[in-house]
Design an enzyme around this catalytic site. Structure first.
Site: not given
Lengths: 414, 353
Positions: A83, A136, A138, A229
């Protein structure tokens, strides 16, 4: 004024009872893990979306981990959703595409609205499979995680799946150790108890999955929210889709190592959650939809968790005001008994929950850090209250939500 | 008493009382005795053959001895690198040479052979066993773990405490109790009265061998883009009816005899499948499930409390193996599962009704 105070105290008592109910359920109740045993099946094709915005420090770790998971290679496509990154994220992704031809199809987004939900929304053009998993950048998935997160989708009632998040940098400092305890309580007790009791496990937006047909039925990703979410959890619920929690589908993540980053993170969560509360609260409680009564009640309580912080602060102010006005609520003696009882039982609830979670995790000595949680709670209560206040201010002034990316601490993979 | 001193003492006392619970916290923060990330099991990912693979690596050290004994026909004793005592047998008929002096004794050595292995009855084998040839166990034995490179057969009333892996077929005679993981690269057959927990093989069958036709290919694959139908109360699919789509019922569900369901089925309550039903997808019940005679289920079968399967039930197919799982499973003789059969608490093979 006294009735407002009574109301706040009553709501706090409801949340206290809920803490105990969940904890006791985890300690003594029937534990539901219905899909974890599915280890042999005609596994469906899945798309794994990896949300990445300036993730040069961590993107190689997750892509490397995904290339080694135990899932049929011809049935899994990894789509890194790059992104608008301005660092080396794109370059690293493209290196992986060359190394693993046909297994990674990158989505490089250079313009458009900011935020994870907006990026995921645009990336849907790459998705052709019924099962979508989301990480995500990480996070570091283990070898069995993709199968574990996919298994619940054999159930036609399941629209969303959530795995467990485990901090990998918990030993960095006091903050990370406190966050490790909080995460433990939130997942090991809260989420699993909701699963056990057929309530509303929350979709966390990462280490998670969603069914494409369910997502289409509810109108796709909502890019007008700060917490896509929570928004997804409630829209699925209102349309009769279940979100299920898999406590044994664990995945490492990085937690914030500085208080500034933590405060920004929790303020964003609080704003997004409050936004969902305003959007779906009344509809959930009183609307005509497929949620059961217990899902309506638990869903409403879940929506209210962040607004309880400013409520509690208002309660403190009211209690002091009432005291200095010389008012003796409930004839004084009853009030003293109530305050004393709450001081011994009520204030213990969250600590009891986290202590139980740590014990269920098989840890021992970290439980000694429990008193320091007061520090974490204090920071959170002020940060979340400030978030609610600024959210009201933004609503009045028409200010736009601002997305703050969470900082990473890991050294880039060589 | 000096009032200032009293106030000071009170303040000190309060501070001490406040700080007291922080002392262990400060100690932990300083020493970091429990500061590592929660250990997330990532290596074996629940792989049923994990322990068998580990044991195969463990006995690699014995490879030359095994080969030597096989060629010479002799036996060898010694200690493994971790100190465990081993006995390598060169010939099948040497099993009576085990270090056992009386009936019901415990055999405390790692037993390994490249030849066939026939073990005496009523003995407890407290260490792991490796058989490069066929393995035949006596009756009412107790095993810790067995790795067999060919067929493994357990005598009546035997018990397995941890795991068995057979490269060939695994067979347990009547009344065996299989507490751990049982896997085979070929097939598993459990006779009446056997109890089990976790089984995995291309083909798992209960009861005596019978000629059964593989029905997997007979059920054509289900249509794509199935609609989902959701019912908040009880529901029934009539006998002989055909249902196309994913079905979610929040109450009880009964599927009538001979019905065909092209899709996945979920019931929030009891799920009753009558005889000769075909389900092309998943079967899930949040409580109890009963599968009648001669049913065919293609996808995973999950019951959150209890599952009963009657004779002739077939789950999965050789081409599409699947998982059957419930805390408690009762399977009649004549059931076939292709893939995994997993009873979390107790599984039992019973006689045909």
């Amino acid at each position: 004024m006294i009735y407002v105070l009574y109301s706040i105290v009553s709501i706090i008592c409801v949340y206290t009872a809920r803490h105990y109910w969940f904890t006791l359920n985890r300690l003594f109740g029937f534990q539901r893990h219905p899909y974890i045993d599915i280890d042999t099946a005609d596994w469906p094709r899945v798309t794994v979306l990896v949300a990445a915005h300036n993730e040069e420090k961590v993107i190689a770790n997750i892509l490397g981990a995904l290339m080694t998971v135990k899932y049929p290679g011809d049935r899994m496509l990894v789509v890194p959703v790059n992104d608008r990154s301005t660092d080396r994220t794109r370059e690293i992704i493209d290196e992986f595409v060359k190394r693993f031809p046909g297994r990674i199809r990158p989505f490089h987004r250079v313009t458009g609205k900011g935020g994870k939900a907006a990026a995921l929304k645009d990336a849907m053009e790459m998705v052709e499979t019924e099962v979508i998993l989301i990480f995500d950048a990480d996070y570091i998935p283990g070898s069995g995680l993709i199968k574990q997160l996919t298994a619940p989708f054999f159930d036609p009632e399941v629209g969303g799946v959530m795995g467990r998040v485990v901090p990998m940098n918990c030993g960095a400092n006091l903050l990370t150790r406190l966050l490790d305890l909080e995460r433990s309580g939130g997942y090991q007790v809260d989420q699993q108890a909701r699963m056990n009791l057929h309530l509303v496990p929350q979709h966390g937006g990462t280490v998670a999955g969603v069914r494409l047909s369910a997502l289409r039925e509810i109108g796709g990703w909502n890019d007008r929210t700060l917490t896509e979410d929570t928004d997804l959890t409630y829209r699925l619920l209102l349309r009769g889709w279940k979100t299920v929690y898999q406590n044994r589908s664990e995945c490492y993540e990085e937690v914030p190592e500085t208080w500034q980053v933590r405060i920004k993170q929790i303020m964003r969560w609080a704003k997004g959650h409050n936004q969902a509360m305003v959007t779906y609260g009344l509809q959930l409680l009183f609307g005509q939809h497929r949620a059961t009564l217990r899902e309506r009640l638990d869903g409403a309580l879940l929506l209210g968790v962040y607004i309880m912080a400013p409520f509690t602060m208002v309660g403190w102010v009211l209690a002091l005001t009432v005291f200095y006005q010389g008012v003796a609520p409930l004839h004084g003696v009853l009030a003293i008994l109530g305050v004393t009882a709450y001081a011994t039982v009520g204030n213990m609830a969250a600590f009891f929950e986290i202590a139980a979670a740590v014990r269920l995790d098989g840890n021992c000595k970290r439980i000694r850090l429990l008193p320091f949680l007061i520090l974490g709670f204090t920071v959170s209560i002020f940060a979340v209250s400030w978030a609610a206040f600024s959210q009201v201010k933004d609503a009045l002034t028409g200010a736009e939500f601002h997305w703050d990316k969470t900082e990473r601490y890991r050294k880039p993979a060589s | 008493m000096n009032p200032y001193l009293a106030v000071a003492a009170l303040v000190v006392l309060c501070v001490v009382v406040f700080l007291l619970p922080l002392i262990p916290a400060l100690v932990e923060l300083e020493r970091e005795e429990d500061g590592l990330a929660l250990k997330v099991i990532q290596e074996h990912a629940g792989e049923i053959r994990y322990f068998a693979d580990g044991f195969r690596n463990y006995i690699k050290a014995l490879e030359p001895t095994l080969q030597e004994c096989l060629v010479s026909g002799g036996t060898a004793k010694g200690r493994m690198p971790d100190g465990a005592e081993y006995l390598v047998l060169g010939r099948r008929e040497e099993a009576p040479l085990l270090p056992l002096e009386q009936h019901d004794e415990i055999c405390p050595v790692v037993l390994a052979t490249r030849a066939d292995l026939v073990l005496p009855s009523a003995t407890t084998f407290s260490r792991d066993i490796y058989a490069g040839g066929g393995f035949i166990g006596g009756i009412e034995n107790c095993y810790r773990a067995i790795l067999g490179d060919k067929d493994v057969r357990l005598g009546r009333g035997s018990r397995v405490m941890r795991w068995v892996h057979a490269v060939g077929e695994f067979r347990a005679d009547e009344g065996c109790q299989l507490y751990g993981r049982i896997s085979s690269d070929s097939a598993i057959r459990l006779h009446t009265g056997c109890s089990f927990l976790r089984l995995n093989a291309p083909r798992i069958e209960t009861g005596p061998a019978t000629r059964t036709e593989d029905q997997g290919k007979r059920t054509s694959s289900r249509p794509l883009n199935l609609p989902r139908m959701l019912y908040d109360h009880d529901f029934q699919i009539g006998a002989g009816n055909e249902f196309v789509g994913d079905l979610v019922v929040r109450g009880r569900l009964r599927v009538g005899a001979g019905a065909r369901v092209w899709g996945n089925v979920k019931s929030g309550g009891e799920l009753i499948i009558e005889r000769d039903v075909l389900v092309s997808g998943t079967l899930i019940s949040a409580t109890r499930m009963h599968i009648g005679l001669g049913c065919t289920i293609r996808g995973p079968v999950i019951a959150e409390r209890e599952l009963e399967m009657e004779a002739g039930t077939r789950c999965g197919s050789p081409e599409c193996p699947t998982t059957v799982s419930a805390p408690n499973i009762t399977s009649a003789e004549g059931v076939a599962v292709f893939g995994t059969l997993w009873a979390r608490e107790h599984g039992q093979v019973v006689k045909k009704a």
